[in-house]
Structures are given as C-alpha cells and as structure tokens.
Design a protein around this motif. Sequence first.
Motif, short mmCIF file in Angstrom:
data_model
loop_
_atom_site.label_atom_id
_atom_site.label_comp_id
_atom_site.label_asym_id
_atom_site.label_seq_id
_atom_site.Cartn_x
_atom_site.Cartn_y
_atom_site.Cartn_z
N GLY A 43 0.82 -1.19 0.00
CA GLY A 43 0.00 0.00 0.00
C GLY A 43 0.86 1.25 0.00
N PRO A 44 0.30 2.37 -0.43
CA PRO A 44 1.07 3.62 -0.42
C PRO A 44 1.50 4.00 0.99
CG PRO A 44 -0.91 3.84 -1.76
CD PRO A 44 -1.03 2.54 -1.03
N ARG A 45 2.62 4.73 1.04
CA ARG A 45 3.15 5.16 2.32
C ARG A 45 3.39 6.66 2.27
NH1 ARG A 45 8.94 2.92 4.29
NH2 ARG A 45 9.60 4.31 2.62
N PHE A 46 2.95 7.35 3.31
CA PHE A 46 3.11 8.80 3.40
C PHE A 46 4.57 9.21 3.37
CE2 PHE A 46 1.82 12.97 4.99
CZ PHE A 46 2.92 13.40 5.71
N ILE A 47 4.87 10.25 2.56
CA ILE A 47 6.22 10.80 2.54
C ILE A 47 6.26 12.17 3.19
CG2 ILE A 47 8.16 11.55 1.12
CD1 ILE A 47 7.18 9.80 -1.09
N ILE A 48 5.44 13.08 2.69
CA ILE A 48 5.53 14.46 3.14
C ILE A 48 4.24 15.19 2.79
CG2 ILE A 48 6.52 15.42 1.01
CD1 ILE A 48 8.50 16.98 2.86
N GLN A 49 3.97 16.24 3.54
CA GLN A 49 2.77 17.03 3.31
C GLN A 49 3.07 18.50 3.57
OE1 GLN A 49 -0.70 16.84 6.22
NE2 GLN A 49 -1.64 15.84 4.46
N GLY A 50 2.43 19.37 2.77
CA GLY A 50 2.66 20.79 2.98
C GLY A 50 1.49 21.62 2.49
N TYR A 51 1.51 22.88 2.89
CA TYR A 51 0.47 23.81 2.46
C TYR A 51 1.05 24.91 1.56
CZ TYR A 51 -3.40 27.09 2.60
OH TYR A 51 -4.42 27.94 2.24
N LYS A 52 2.17 25.48 1.96
CA LYS A 52 2.83 26.50 1.15
C LYS A 52 4.32 26.55 1.46
CE LYS A 52 1.77 30.27 4.35
NZ LYS A 52 1.13 31.60 4.49
N THR A 53 5.04 27.23 0.64
CA THR A 53 6.50 27.43 0.71
C THR A 53 7.23 26.09 0.72
OG1 THR A 53 6.50 27.67 3.12
CG2 THR A 53 6.23 29.67 1.82
N LYS A 54 8.01 25.84 1.77
CA LYS A 54 8.86 24.65 1.76
C LYS A 54 8.69 23.86 3.04
CE LYS A 54 13.73 23.27 1.73
NZ LYS A 54 15.13 23.76 1.69
N VAL A 55 8.64 22.54 2.87
CA VAL A 55 8.59 21.63 4.01
C VAL A 55 9.70 20.60 3.82
CG1 VAL A 55 7.20 19.96 5.27
CG2 VAL A 55 6.09 21.92 4.19
N THR A 56 10.38 20.29 4.89
CA THR A 56 11.45 19.29 4.82
C THR A 56 11.33 18.32 5.98
OG1 THR A 56 12.96 20.83 3.72
CG2 THR A 56 13.95 18.95 4.83
N ASN A 57 11.52 17.04 5.67
CA ASN A 57 11.63 16.04 6.74
C ASN A 57 12.86 15.18 6.48
OD1 ASN A 57 10.88 14.14 4.80
ND2 ASN A 57 8.74 14.05 5.51
N GLU A 58 12.96 14.07 7.14
CA GLU A 58 14.20 13.29 7.07
C GLU A 58 14.36 12.57 5.72
OE1 GLU A 58 11.76 12.95 9.17
OE2 GLU A 58 10.93 10.92 9.01
N VAL A 59 13.32 12.50 4.92
CA VAL A 59 13.44 11.77 3.66
C VAL A 59 13.26 12.63 2.42
CG1 VAL A 59 12.73 9.60 4.70
CG2 VAL A 59 11.02 11.08 3.65
N ALA A 60 12.60 13.78 2.53
CA ALA A 60 12.29 14.56 1.33
C ALA A 60 12.02 16.02 1.67
CB ALA A 60 11.06 13.97 0.63
N SER A 61 11.96 16.81 0.61
CA SER A 61 11.53 18.20 0.72
C SER A 61 10.38 18.43 -0.25
CB SER A 61 12.68 19.16 0.38
OG SER A 61 13.71 19.07 1.34
#
Lengths: 111, 114
Positions: A43-61
């Motif tokens: 099944g799909p797995r969450f990577i990252i979520q954002g609303y505006k500008t830039k979001v960064t976590n340990e696996v992606a931006s």
Amino acid sequence: LAKTTQPISMDSYEGQEVNITCSHNNIATNDYITWYQQFPSQGPRFIIQGYKTKVTNEVASLFIPADRKSSTLSLPRVSLSDTAVYYCLVGDGAGANNLFFGTGTRLTVIP
Amino acid sequence: DAGITQSPRYKITETGRQVTLMCHQTWSHSYMFWYRQDLGHGLRLIYYSAAADITDKGEVPDGYVVSRSKTENFPLTLESATRSQTSVYFCASSESRVEDTEAFFGQGTRLTVV
C-alpha cells in the motif's frame, strides 16, 4: 477528470537529487498537498505534506510556489531502494470524496 | 498488533457472486477509505467513512456497498461481482481527512473475478 498531472516516469542514477513535479490547477484555498510512495505489492506510504512554501523532513523536501498550482517533491541523493511510484494527492474542495490521487510517477533509480 | 489489516490478501471469485473484503484498524481513526488500483488509473476512491454509521461515495462507487457499524471495521462488499471489478483494493485510515493528515494503508487485496 484529471485533478493532478505528474510525469509518467523518470529515471535517475544513484546519488543524484530527483525532483518530481505535480500540477494541480484546481487546488482549493484550504487544501494540502501530500505525497505518497508505493512499492510493488504494498500500500502507499506517506512521505511528506505541505500547504505552502517549503517543508522538509528526514526523507524529502516539498516545494510549493506562492500560487500553489504546482508542487515539487525533492528526493536528495536517491538510492536503489527509492525505486517506486510516487503519488501526489490534492483535494479540490470540502469532503474526503474529492481527494484524488494523481496517476503517479514511476521512478527508477539506476546503479 | 497495531495497524491496519486487510483480508483476504488474494481472492478469486466468479462473476455474479457476492464477495466481501475486510478491513480492520486498531488506532480508532475516525476516517476510513476504500480505493481500487488499476493499471493506468492510479488509486481511485470507492467509498469513505467519516465515523461509525457515516459513509459516503467516492469517485467509483457503482457495484459496491460499505458499512461501518464499528469504528475499527470497514468492510467492502461487491454485491454481484463483475470482471471489471478485478483489481487491487486498498483500505486506508486516518485521524482526519486524508488531505491534512497522514493516511495509513493496508497491504491490499488482489481480487480476480472470473
């Protein structure tokens, strides 16, 4: 009824940065942009979520321009294990029944 | 074990038969979803539920029935299976609407209608 548009496929060499862009011209004011990763037979797995500008976590931006009509998922220094299908998810109104997945981008990482 | 589980993982059924796919989550998430995945279409929402006893149609609901008598269970029933319903079915759950909260997906049920 296309809600989002992504490239069908991309190839990249190991160690490179990969940018996958999603177009979502009908995004509503309150909607978030979410990216999922899917490996075969899972099944799909969450990577990252954002609303505006830039979001960064340990696996992606995630980069989102001011007009929010597109977004770019950035995977730094990809490895073979990043080979998967990546989906962009954007709602276009109130209610979960308006939450559409994109067609997905099949990323192949080459040794 | 905590998580979201689907059963069965694989199912072969005949045209016209009724079949039920099960989905169970242990987090007490409010929202649950059913998607189908076909080549060339990505993931398409069939039905979703915002809470027990509350369900609503998604993009492709025809031929499917859902119920949610308990928060943790969200079964999907094909009342009279057709070959066009051959697909991989994914169940998901989230605390809120998928768009602003992480959704957790099950491993999928591969259904073949012959």
